[in-house]
Design a protein around this motif. Structure first.
Motif, mmCIF file in Angstrom:
data_model
loop_
_atom_site.group_PDB
_atom_site.id
_atom_site.type_symbol
_atom_site.label_atom_id
_atom_site.label_comp_id
_atom_site.label_asym_id
_atom_site.label_seq_id
_atom_site.Cartn_x
_atom_site.Cartn_y
_atom_site.Cartn_z
ATOM 1 N N LYS A 101 33.803 31.458 41.869
ATOM 2 C CA LYS A 101 32.827 32.458 42.331
ATOM 3 C C LYS A 101 33.518 33.768 42.695
ATOM 4 N N LEU A 102 34.653 33.680 43.333
ATOM 5 C CA LEU A 102 35.380 34.891 43.710
ATOM 6 C C LEU A 102 35.884 35.644 42.483
ATOM 7 N N ALA A 103 36.409 34.898 41.508
ATOM 8 C CA ALA A 103 36.890 35.536 40.279
ATOM 9 C C ALA A 103 35.734 36.195 39.524
ATOM 10 N N GLU A 104 34.586 35.548 39.507
ATOM 11 C CA GLU A 104 33.406 36.123 38.843
ATOM 12 C C GLU A 104 32.997 37.450 39.469
ATOM 13 N N ARG A 105 33.283 37.605 40.763
ATOM 14 C CA ARG A 105 32.946 38.847 41.466
ATOM 15 C C ARG A 105 34.072 39.866 41.409
ATOM 16 N N GLY A 106 35.106 39.580 40.630
ATOM 17 C CA GLY A 106 36.157 40.555 40.413
ATOM 18 C C GLY A 106 37.373 40.420 41.302
ATOM 19 N N ALA A 107 37.457 39.347 42.086
ATOM 20 C CA ALA A 107 38.646 39.135 42.918
ATOM 21 C C ALA A 107 39.827 38.698 42.058
ATOM 22 N N ARG A 108 41.012 38.985 42.538
ATOM 23 C CA ARG A 108 42.244 38.482 41.908
ATOM 24 C C ARG A 108 42.635 37.230 42.688
ATOM 25 N N VAL A 109 42.589 36.086 42.025
ATOM 26 C CA VAL A 109 42.675 34.803 42.719
ATOM 27 C C VAL A 109 43.907 34.025 42.304
ATOM 28 N N LEU A 110 44.605 33.494 43.292
ATOM 29 C CA LEU A 110 45.734 32.589 43.089
ATOM 30 C C LEU A 110 45.330 31.238 43.657
ATOM 31 N N ILE A 111 45.484 30.176 42.859
ATOM 32 C CA ILE A 111 45.136 28.842 43.338
ATOM 33 C C ILE A 111 46.378 27.960 43.390
#
Length: 235
Positions: free
Chosen positions: A24-34
Motif C-alpha cells: 500500500k505504501l509503495a502504491e502511494r509512491g513511498a520508497r520502501v525497504l522490507i
C-alpha cells in the motif's frame, strides 16, 4: 504526513501484514525497504511490491545495524519505521522455559527496540519521523497459554508509551496498532498463508489502518488503535 517519496522500513515485509502494508505504501509512491529472514521469499515479495529487500533478522543486533547501513545507502535516510516482525509460542504455565521467552522476546521486544533505537537517532537529528509498532489485542488482554506472546506484546505496548513521551518533543509520532485475529501465516507451523474467511480480518484491513494513521497531518497523531473483525462469530 505525505506518503509520496517517504522513505520507509517494514520489518517482516515478505508476507502477511508487512507485505500488505509495504504494498500500500509503495502504491502511494513511498520508497520502501522490507526485511525478512528467508532470502528467496523476501526477494520475490520485493519484486512484486517494488521494494528494496534486505535479508535480516531483527533478533540479531548486528543485522539490525546492517539494515540501517542499507537504509543510508539505498534510501539516503528514513522517515518511517514499521516494526512488524514478530513470532509467537503458545505454552501452558507448566511448559514455560527461559529459552522460549528469549526466542520470542528477542524478536518482539529486543528487536523492535533496537530498530527503534537506530531510527530514533535519525529522527531526532532531522526533527521528524514516524514509528509504527504492530502489537496485538494480546497487548491488552491475556489468554490461556499466552504467557510468552502476551507478555512480549504488553512489553511492546509499554515501550511504545515510553517512546511517545521521549520523542514527542522531537516531532516524532509513535503509533501502536493492535490487530485482532488476522488470516495470515503468523503462528502457522508451515508458515503458509491461511485462506481468507469472510468474517475474519485480512492483512489489508491492518495495512489500511497503518496507512491511514500515517496520512494524518503531522500536527496530530493516533497513539493507539485496535482493529477487530466486525462479527467474527457469524456463520
Amino acid at each position: 504526513m505525505e506518503i509520496k517519496d517517504a522513505r520507509v522500513i517494514v520489518t517482516g515485509g515478505s508476507s502477511g501484514i508487512g507485505y500488505a502494508t509495504a504494498q500500500k505504501l509503495a502504491e502511494r509512491g513511498a520508497r520502501v525497504l522490507i526485511t525478512g529472514r528467508n532470502k528467496e521469499k523476501l526477494e520475490r515479495a520485493a519484486e512484486e511490491i517494488g521494494a528494496i529487500p534486505v535479508v535480516a533478522d531483527v533478533a540479531r543486533e548486528e543485522e539490525v545495524e546492517a539494515t540501517f547501513r542499507a537504509v543510508r545507502e539505498e534510501l539516503g535516510g528514513l522517515d518511517v519505521l514499521i516494526n512488524n516482525a514478530g513470532i509467537a509460542r503458545r505454552k501452558s504455565i507448566e511448559e514455560l522455559t527461559v529459552e522460549d521467552f528469549e526466542a520470542v522476546y528477542r524478536t518482539n521486544v529486543f528487536g523492535a527496540a533496537m530498530m527503534a533505537k537506530h531510527a530514533a537517532s535519525i529522527f531526532k537529528e532531522q526533527n521528524s519521523g514516524h514509528i509504527v509498532n504492530i502489537a496485538s489485542t494480546a497487548a491488552k488482554k491475556g489468554y490461556a497459554t499466552g504467557t510468552i506472546y502476551c507478555g512480549s506484546k504488553f512489553a511492546l505496548r509499554g515501550m511504545t508509551e515510553c517512546w511517545q513521551a521521549e520523542l514527542r518533543p522531537h516531532n516524532v509520532r509513535v503509533i501502536l496498532v493492535n490487530p485482532s485475529e488476522v488470516t495470515t501465516a503468523f503462528g502457522q507451523p508451515d508458515r503458509k498463508e491461511r485462506p481468507e474467511e469472510p468474517n475474519k480480518l485480512r492483512s489489508e484491513e491492518i495495512a489500511h489502518t497503518i496507512v491511514a494513521t500515517l496520512e494524518m497531518d503531522d500536527r496530530g497523531f493516533i497513539p493507539e488503535v485496535t482493529v477487530f473483525a466486525t462479527n467474527p462469530f457469524k456463520k
